[in-house]
Design a protein around this motif. Structure first.
Motif, short mmCIF file in Angstrom:
data_model
loop_
_atom_site.label_atom_id
_atom_site.label_comp_id
_atom_site.label_asym_id
_atom_site.label_seq_id
_atom_site.Cartn_x
_atom_site.Cartn_y
_atom_site.Cartn_z
N ASP A 187 3.84 30.93 0.37
CA ASP A 187 3.56 31.82 -0.93
C ASP A 187 2.55 31.17 -1.98
OD1 ASP A 187 5.60 33.58 -0.05
OD2 ASP A 187 7.17 31.84 -0.69
N ASP A 195 12.98 36.35 0.49
CA ASP A 195 13.95 35.53 0.73
C ASP A 195 14.09 34.33 0.11
OD1 ASP A 195 15.38 37.25 2.66
OD2 ASP A 195 13.75 36.64 4.30
N ASP A 196 15.07 33.85 -0.72
CA ASP A 196 15.15 33.08 -1.24
C ASP A 196 14.16 32.80 -2.87
OD1 ASP A 196 17.26 31.50 -0.21
OD2 ASP A 196 16.30 30.93 1.42
N THR A 197 13.77 34.12 -3.14
CA THR A 197 13.00 34.02 -4.25
C THR A 197 13.72 35.20 -4.98
OG1 THR A 197 11.12 33.44 -3.43
CG2 THR A 197 10.81 34.54 -5.57
N ASP A 225 8.93 30.93 -2.95
CA ASP A 225 9.58 29.64 -2.73
C ASP A 225 8.92 28.48 -1.61
OD1 ASP A 225 10.79 31.18 -0.77
OD2 ASP A 225 12.04 29.67 -0.06
N ASP A 268 7.77 37.02 -3.41
CA ASP A 268 8.59 36.78 -2.08
C ASP A 268 10.03 37.36 -2.03
OD1 ASP A 268 9.09 35.53 0.43
OD2 ASP A 268 10.32 33.95 -0.65
MG MG Z 1 11.16 32.90 0.78
#
Ligand code: MG
Length: 256
Positions: free
Chosen positions: A200, A20-22, A195, A18
């Motif tokens: 995911d 965003d934020d991974t 995340d 992923d």
């Molecule tokens: Mg994400």
């Protein structure tokens, strides 16, 4: 390492991530954007920072996809809509021009604070030596490629697959199938690291891909824990170890 694990490990031909934020630290940049707004807009200081952060995050989750992907609003309209809703929550009505200015202010600070998730580059380097790497995102391909380039990760990724390329969003298994086709791997030869539990972890599992949940924030999983949980990409070796296997289902049972 048990002999079986080594045999399983040989099967990992692709690692999907992923964005965003991974790989990209969206929350870090977003918090910097919100902190900048709080400095210049006193109304946002009538509630604590965690509240502002939580409200903005919920707005992002609720409005982004459904309406932008349906073609109902543009990404720019979506940003203004979110900002107006955030300010409404602290009793301020933003007109169209003011909303645009606030969005620009947020985005300037956001842009200055873009960074990779700590440790992501080293993990990608290790994995990239053994497997194909794809980024699979519920955002637009070109935007995510630009972001990954800006934080120094794009050269470490073989393919970027966004919703516009796939024609659907995670957790739809079709986006995962598209990613696997792009990197030439079967579901049983792939791992997905992300995340978001639903998009995911559940999404990858439904597509027959072993999920690894990237969970930086503390808290309990919504249901039974998946086979592997990673809380950080640092140090590199144990993170890579977790990602590469052994190949197990989300409840920890080895696949037949
Ligand atoms: Mg994400």
């Amino acid at each position: 390492m048990p002999p079986g694990a080594r045999a399983d490990r040989a099967r990992v031909r692709a690692v999907l991530f992923d964005v965003d934020d991974t790989l990209f630290d969206h929350r870090y940049a977003s918090r910097a954007g919100l902190a900048a707004l709080r400095r210049t807009h006193p109304a946002l200081r009538t509630v604590d920072f965690a509240t502002v952060d939580r409200r903005y995050r919920r707005l992002l989750e609720s409005s982004w996809f459904r309406r932008v992907l349906a073609g109902e609003i543009t990404p720019a309209e979506s940003r203004r809509h979110r900002m107006r809703a955030l300010f409404r929550s602290v009793g301020v009505r933003l007109g169209p021009d003011a909303a645009t200015e606030v969005v620009d202010e947020y985005r300037r600070a956001y842009g200055r604070h873009r960074r990779a998730v700590p440790g992501a580059a080293a993990v990608l380097d290790e994995l990239g030596a053994r497997a194909r790497i794809a980024a699979v995102s519920n955002n637009f391909t070109r935007d995510q490629a630009e972001t990954l380039g800006a934080v120094g990760l794009l050269d470490r990724i073989d393919r970027v697959i966004g919703v516009d390329v796939a024609g659907c969003a995670k957790p739809d298994p079709r986006i995962y199938r598209r990613a696997l086709a792009e990197v030439g791997a079967r579901p049983g030869e792939a791992v997905m690291v992300g995340d978001n539990w639903t998009a995911d972890v559940v999404g990858a599992h439904r597509a027959g891909i072993r999920p690894v949940w990237f969970r930086r924030e503390p808290g309990k999983p919504p249901v039974a824990p998946p086979a592997a949980v990673i809380r950080s990409f640092r140090p590199t070796a144990p993170a890579v170890e977790r990602i590469l296997g052994p190949m197990r289902g989300p409840l920890g049972r080895a696949r037949p």
